[in-house]
Design a protein around this motif. Structure first.
Motif, PDB file in Angstrom:
ATOM      1  N   ASP A 145       0.837  -1.201   0.000  1.00 46.95           N
ATOM      2  CA  ASP A 145       0.000   0.000   0.000  1.00 46.95           C
ATOM      3  C   ASP A 145       0.871   1.250   0.000  1.00 46.95           C
ATOM      4  O   ASP A 145       0.787   2.083   0.896  1.00 46.95           O
ATOM      5  CB  ASP A 145      -0.946  -0.035   1.205  1.00 46.95           C
ATOM      6  N   ASP A 173      -1.297  -3.032  -3.969  1.00 44.02           N
ATOM      7  CA  ASP A 173      -1.524  -1.587  -3.980  1.00 44.02           C
ATOM      8  C   ASP A 173      -0.183  -0.881  -4.149  1.00 44.02           C
ATOM      9  O   ASP A 173       0.245  -0.065  -3.330  1.00 44.02           O
ATOM     10  CB  ASP A 173      -2.302  -1.113  -2.749  1.00 44.02           C
ATOM     11  N   ASN A 217      -6.018  -4.404  -5.023  1.00 39.16           N
ATOM     12  CA  ASN A 217      -7.248  -3.927  -5.653  1.00 39.16           C
ATOM     13  C   ASN A 217      -7.019  -2.638  -6.425  1.00 39.16           C
ATOM     14  O   ASN A 217      -7.624  -2.415  -7.480  1.00 39.16           O
ATOM     15  CB  ASN A 217      -8.354  -3.749  -4.607  1.00 39.16           C
ATOM     16  N   HIS A 218      -6.124  -1.787  -5.943  1.00 35.19           N
ATOM     17  CA  HIS A 218      -5.857  -0.552  -6.692  1.00 35.19           C
ATOM     18  C   HIS A 218      -5.024  -0.821  -7.945  1.00 35.19           C
ATOM     19  O   HIS A 218      -5.106  -0.069  -8.912  1.00 35.19           O
ATOM     20  CB  HIS A 218      -5.166   0.473  -5.796  1.00 35.19           C
ATOM     21  N   HIS A 328      -2.637  -9.607  -1.336  1.00 31.54           N
ATOM     22  CA  HIS A 328      -3.014  -8.280  -0.866  1.00 31.54           C
ATOM     23  C   HIS A 328      -4.002  -8.281   0.308  1.00 31.54           C
ATOM     24  O   HIS A 328      -3.796  -7.579   1.290  1.00 31.54           O
ATOM     25  CB  HIS A 328      -3.579  -7.481  -2.035  1.00 31.54           C
ATOM     26  N   HIS A 363      -3.267  -4.155   2.179  1.00 32.08           N
ATOM     27  CA  HIS A 363      -4.667  -3.723   2.084  1.00 32.08           C
ATOM     28  C   HIS A 363      -5.109  -2.937   3.305  1.00 32.08           C
ATOM     29  O   HIS A 363      -5.735  -1.891   3.169  1.00 32.08           O
ATOM     30  CB  HIS A 363      -5.573  -4.941   1.862  1.00 32.08           C
TER      31      HIS A 363
HETATM   32 FE   LIG Z   1      -5.988  -2.429  -0.988  1.00 34.30          FE
END
Ligand SMILES: [Fe+2]
Length: 497
Positions: A145, A173, A217-218, A328, A363
């Motif tokens: 992240d 991320d 996810n990003h 993640h 995450h």
């Molecule tokens: Fe995330």
């Protein structure tokens, strides 16, 4: 990691020549790079008898000229050219050339020098390091992240560099907020490949050390090619083993991209065999095996094919002393943030049965360490593991309450680390040391500072530390395996090595 070379860039060379010839100083030329060179492991499926390392960079599409790369191992070695240097054109609104060059004939576990030339002038040089040999100790960092373009990201990267790891991994991320190429150029490359090392700039990290990553996810934050034609940049910027389970776009458990058919075809052509294959992969490093998997919600890890791939991959690493898994979304998380996103609990049983030691996730933007645990998911009455729109996974826990990482260093179960405090805004800082808010499986939770996970491995001994953006140690454990090196000198070496 040695201090990187002072870069003999084109401008410096020209200025020196101008001084010698008593010429007026010319206007410094612009950089020949869109993205400066950095190291990657590359694909391992065509293993040559030598240690693979690849060098990637980006240049303007219209820059022309003749590029060359030379490598040497030690100053007594003579420079030798890389096999071929050719950038492929990536079209679009801002076209560029993407270079991916094999650095040949490297010995495992050694440093090497490399230099990039354009039209006969050295424009970049640095010192890298290949993967450690099986019998070598090694140090690595995991963070997550991170690419948020924050002061904290730069301070964390500076601390990674100061720790002098042999390699590092990102638990997803990598860049915010949608994984586009433009975001890599603004928030990742300038920080992780900064020319100078400082808390304000980041560090020249990826030019000198290998790095690996999982997809967050990003990183999969856009699937709309009409809106974001430079999305899925992970599959262009990273060059990693192509040994994952899915080799074709559109398959279940892969990210589904949307857009006009022609644009889709062009986009997939640019990503080549990396998409979607590189969403899951594995590799060996020293005496360890690493499996990087995609935990995004378009993946169903109760899928039998996928579970079999993971089980087989982990089982294949018979010689590995240590097994690490990176993804993640953390399966065991005490933060209020993302608490219900427990989909990765579905593969805990595989980790246990196949001897995984530590799972690293991100995450959740803080640091968490579980007690060693075993978990078996309980299916719902309809025999599925989650209801629509929910990723809460119930099941039975077995928790090792005696492991403390100092007097008891042999965990009975898998350790799950959340190391998502790499630069994006911290989550739930009030939960630091606030044990009543923690789940029973949590041993440590620090959410009021940014940090990275630093791990030393020497044979059958592992020491994990969590280090803040300012270099302070906030957690430390040791893990040993049977026949461990009881008299190891690990803690007596300079710089903790
Ligand atoms: Fe995330």
């Amino acid at each position: 990691m040695q201090e990187p070379f002072v870069l003999p860039k084109l401008g410096i060379v020209v200025l020196m020549l101008a001084g010698l010839l008593q010429l007026p100083s010319p206007t410094p030329p612009t950089s020949p790079f869109v993205v400066q060179p950095y190291l990657q492991l590359g694909d391992l499926s065509n293993l040559s008898p030598v240690e693979p390392v690849r060098l990637l960079w980006q240049a303007p599409s219209d820059s022309g000229g003749k590029w060359a790369v030379d490598v040497r191992q030690g100053e007594a070695d003579s420079w030798r050219p890389a096999v071929a240097v050719d950038g492929r054109l990536i079209p679009g609104d801002s076209p560029y050339r993407l270079f991916n060059v094999s650095l040949t004939r490297l010995r495992p576990g050694t440093e090497f020098d490399y230099r990039v030339s354009k039209d006969g002038v050295v424009v970049f040089s640095a010192r890298g390091k290949s993967r450690s040999a099986v019998d070598q100790p090694y140090r690595f960092v995991v963070t997550g992240d991170t690419g948020a373009d924050t002061p904290q990201e730069r301070r964390v990267v500076h601390q990674i560099y100061r720790a002098r790891p042999d390699f590092f991994a990102v638990a997803g991320d990598i860049v915010y907020s949608t994984g586009r190429m433009i975001e890599y150029r603004q928030k990742y490359f300038p920080v992780y490949n900064a020319d100078t090392a400082s808390p304000e700039t980041g560090a020249p990290l990826i030019r000198s050390r290998l790095s690996f990553a999982s997809v967050g996810n990003h990183d999969a934050g856009t699937s709309d090619l009409t809106r974001d034609p430079d999305g899925q940049a992970y599959y262009l910027n990273w060059s990693l083993p192509l040994n994952g389970p899915y080799g074709q776009a559109g398959l279940p458990n892969t990210q589904i991209l949307k857009g006009p058919p022609e644009a889709l075809k062009t986009h997939l052509g640019l990503l080549r065999s990396a998409f979607p294959r590189m969403a899951n992969f594995s590799l060996d490093y020293g005496n360890s095996h690493w499996t990087f998997i995609d935990s995004n919600t378009y993946v169903d890890w109760s899928d039998a094919y996928l579970r079999n791939w993971l089980a087989r991959d982990l089982a294949s690493a018979k010689a590995a002393v240590w097994k690490f898994v990176v993804f993640h979304h953390p399966p065991f998380n005490s933060s209020r943030a993302h608490f219900t996103e427990q989909q990765m609990r579905l593969v805990s049983d595989i980790f246990e049965h196949r001897g995984v030691d530590v799972v690293f996730a991100g995450h959740v933007h803080n640091y968490q360490r579980t007690k060693p645990l075993k978990f078996l998911a309980k299916p719902a009455p309809d025999r599925t593991f989650k209801s629509a729109g929910s990723y809460v996974i119930d099941g039975d826990f077995e928790i090792d309450d005696t492991f403390d990482g100092s007097t008891d260093t042999t965990p009975d179960g898998v350790l799950y680390i959340v190391t998502g405090a790499g630069g994006a805004g911290a989550y739930d800082p009030d939960q630091t040391d606030n044990t009543p808010t923690w789940q029973p499986f949590t041993q440590k939770l620090i959410s009021d500072t940014y940090s990275l996970t630093l791990v030393d491995v020497e044979g059958r001994l592992l020491r994990l530390r969590q280090v803040t953006e300012n270099g302070d140690e906030i957690d430390r454990i040791t893990i040993t395996k049977p026949n461990s090196l009881k008299d190891s000198t690990l803690s007596q070496k300079p710089n903790g090595r």
